[in-house]
Design an enzyme around this catalytic site. Structure first.
Site, PDB file in Angstrom:
ATOM      1  N   GLN A 255       0.841  -1.216   0.000  1.00  0.00           N
ATOM      2  CA  GLN A 255       0.000   0.000   0.000  1.00  0.00           C
ATOM      3  C   GLN A 255       0.867   1.254   0.000  1.00  0.00           C
ATOM      4  O   GLN A 255       0.537   2.250   0.650  1.00  0.00           O
ATOM      5  CB  GLN A 255      -0.918  -0.001   1.223  1.00  0.00           C
ATOM      6  CG  GLN A 255      -2.137  -0.880   1.092  1.00  0.00           C
ATOM      7  CD  GLN A 255      -3.106  -0.393   0.021  1.00  0.00           C
ATOM      8  OE1 GLN A 255      -3.148   0.778  -0.338  1.00  0.00           O
ATOM      9  NE2 GLN A 255      -3.884  -1.316  -0.509  1.00  0.00           N
ATOM     10  N   SER A 256       1.971   1.243  -0.731  1.00  0.00           N
ATOM     11  CA  SER A 256       2.893   2.377  -0.709  1.00  0.00           C
ATOM     12  C   SER A 256       2.297   3.641  -1.342  1.00  0.00           C
ATOM     13  O   SER A 256       1.884   3.626  -2.505  1.00  0.00           O
ATOM     14  CB  SER A 256       4.161   1.995  -1.477  1.00  0.00           C
ATOM     15  OG  SER A 256       4.988   3.134  -1.642  1.00  0.00           O
ATOM     16  N   ASN A 257       2.300   4.709  -0.570  1.00  0.00           N
ATOM     17  CA  ASN A 257       1.913   6.017  -1.115  1.00  0.00           C
ATOM     18  C   ASN A 257       3.009   6.554  -2.022  1.00  0.00           C
ATOM     19  O   ASN A 257       2.745   7.261  -2.994  1.00  0.00           O
ATOM     20  CB  ASN A 257       1.697   7.018   0.023  1.00  0.00           C
ATOM     21  CG  ASN A 257       0.612   6.560   0.977  1.00  0.00           C
ATOM     22  OD1 ASN A 257      -0.524   6.360   0.574  1.00  0.00           O
ATOM     23  ND2 ASN A 257       0.961   6.369   2.241  1.00  0.00           N
TER      24      ASN A 257
ATOM     25  N   VAL B 123       5.049   4.806  -3.971  1.00  0.00           N
ATOM     26  CA  VAL B 123       4.988   4.158  -5.288  1.00  0.00           C
ATOM     27  C   VAL B 123       3.902   4.817  -6.142  1.00  0.00           C
ATOM     28  O   VAL B 123       4.117   5.155  -7.309  1.00  0.00           O
ATOM     29  CB  VAL B 123       4.757   2.639  -5.121  1.00  0.00           C
ATOM     30  CG1 VAL B 123       4.289   1.998  -6.417  1.00  0.00           C
ATOM     31  CG2 VAL B 123       6.041   1.967  -4.621  1.00  0.00           C
TER      32      VAL B 123
END
Ligand SMILES: *Cc1c(COP(=O)(O)O)cnc(C)c1O
Length: 340
Positions: free
Chosen positions: A75-77, A79
């Site tokens: 759930q990387s912001n 990325v």
């Protein structure tokens, strides 16, 4: 302090607002609480990584890159914002997602940031197991792309190196200008800290301008001494990158608190849920479950413990990430559906 000689692109809707939170201040009966809205940086739902990407994409373009590579958690912001920034400047983007959270719900692995990654259309999205050496994995991917004739540019996890941290040197200057305009003091700045670029950039900007502002990073992953050491190292490297003395930063100014991590990165805590609901229900502002929710939970608890005086002014730096809430639906709502 001049940053104008450094490669940079324009992405952020700057300055982001600095707002007073009257209802929250009243509810907690402590210091005056303000919020710096870096959730509103403007790129594909915003967040703090957009600040760093102005300098990272600028550097990639200056070096003739065709393809950016980066990595993060599922759930990387970071990325999500990297893919969006690459799109805007005609670069391809390949990303590696580390499955750092192994027992999430279906939504964790499909919705929230991951859904936006797909809509934004990265050239490739690859998932690797938790614990993978992500630095080595990115380098291997870069070699592979080079063989295909690409000119890859590696952006480290969270965009946290001396180039990315310049985004928060610039934010420190932006914030100091806002504080001077509204004549606000004394100031404590509080925010969630992970890959360290945000805190390191702020500390470098504050140190280089000799400003009287304290910064407290609430850790979302590493324990206190490790987090402080990593922030300290990057602050020194950032000052050096600016052509300044690394010794401008005093070690004791680097402060992290790791009491609000809970069971680990990306794993919900009760205090995070309470903090997200509290800010939503007093001020109508949405935090995220992995970073700003835990950071804000730390701030709320410290206020309740009497860590700040009533005369203090505290600014919470909202680093974004609310779309991550869609990956954590069951943490916040047990309802099945509202459909008839
Ligand atoms: C990445 C991130 C942070 C942490 O910032 P670092 O510069 O990695 O320390 C905080 N909040 C959100 C929403 C983030 O995505």
């Amino acid at each position: 302090m001049l940053l104008s000689h450094l490669p940079r692109v324009q992405l952020v809707h700057a300055p982001t607002p600095l707002e007073f939170l009257p209802n929250l201040t009243k509810a907690l009966n402590g210091p005056q609480i303000y919020i710096k809205r870096d959730d509103a940086t403007g790129l594909a739902t915003g967040g703090n990584k957009t600040r760093k990407l102005e300098f990272l994409i600028g550097d990639a373009l200056a070096k003739g890159a065709t393809h950016v590579l980066t990595q993060g958690a599922t759930q990387s912001n970071h990325v999500r914002q990297t893919i969006a920034a690459a799109n805007k400047f005609g670069l391809k983007a390949s990303v590696l997602l580390e499955q750092r959270v192994s027992d999430g719900t279906d939504e964790y692995y499909n919705n929230g940031n991951l859904l936006l990654d797909e809509i934004l259309g990265a050239t490739s999205i690859e998932v690797v197991p938790g614990g993978t050496d992500m630095v080595a994995a990115l380098e291997a991917k870069a070699k592979e792309l080079e063989l295909q004739g690409e000119r890859p540019y590696i952006i480290p996890g969270g965009g946290s190196n001396a180039i990315g941290a310049l985004g928060y040197v610039s934010t420190a200057i932006e914030l100091i200008n806002q504080l001077n305009q509204i004549q606000l003091a004394p100031i404590h700045l509080v925010h969630a800290t992970g890959s360290t670029g945000t805190q390191a950039g702020l500390l470098a900007g504050i140190a280089a301008t000799h400003s009287n502002l304290t910064v407290l990073g609430i850790s979302v992953r590493a324990e206190k001494s490790k987090q402080e050491e990593n922030v300290y190292k990057l602050t020194r490297a950032t000052l050096e990158h600016l052509g300044l003395s690394a010794d401008l930063i005093a070690r004791e100014k680097v402060i992290a608190n790791s009491d609000y991590v809970g069971d680990g990165y990306g794993i919900p805590t009760d205090s995070m849920v309470e903090a997200v609901e509290l800010l939503a229900r007093t001020e109508g502002i949405l935090l995220d479950p992995v970073y700003s929710g835990k950071g804000f939970a730390g701030l709320v608890d410290l206020i309740r413990q009497g860590h700040f005086t009533k005369d203090d002014k505290v600014i919470f730096l909202h680093t974004g990430g609310a779309v991550g809430l869609f990956g954590y639906r069951k943490t916040f709502s047990n309802k099945d559906a509202y459909r008839l």
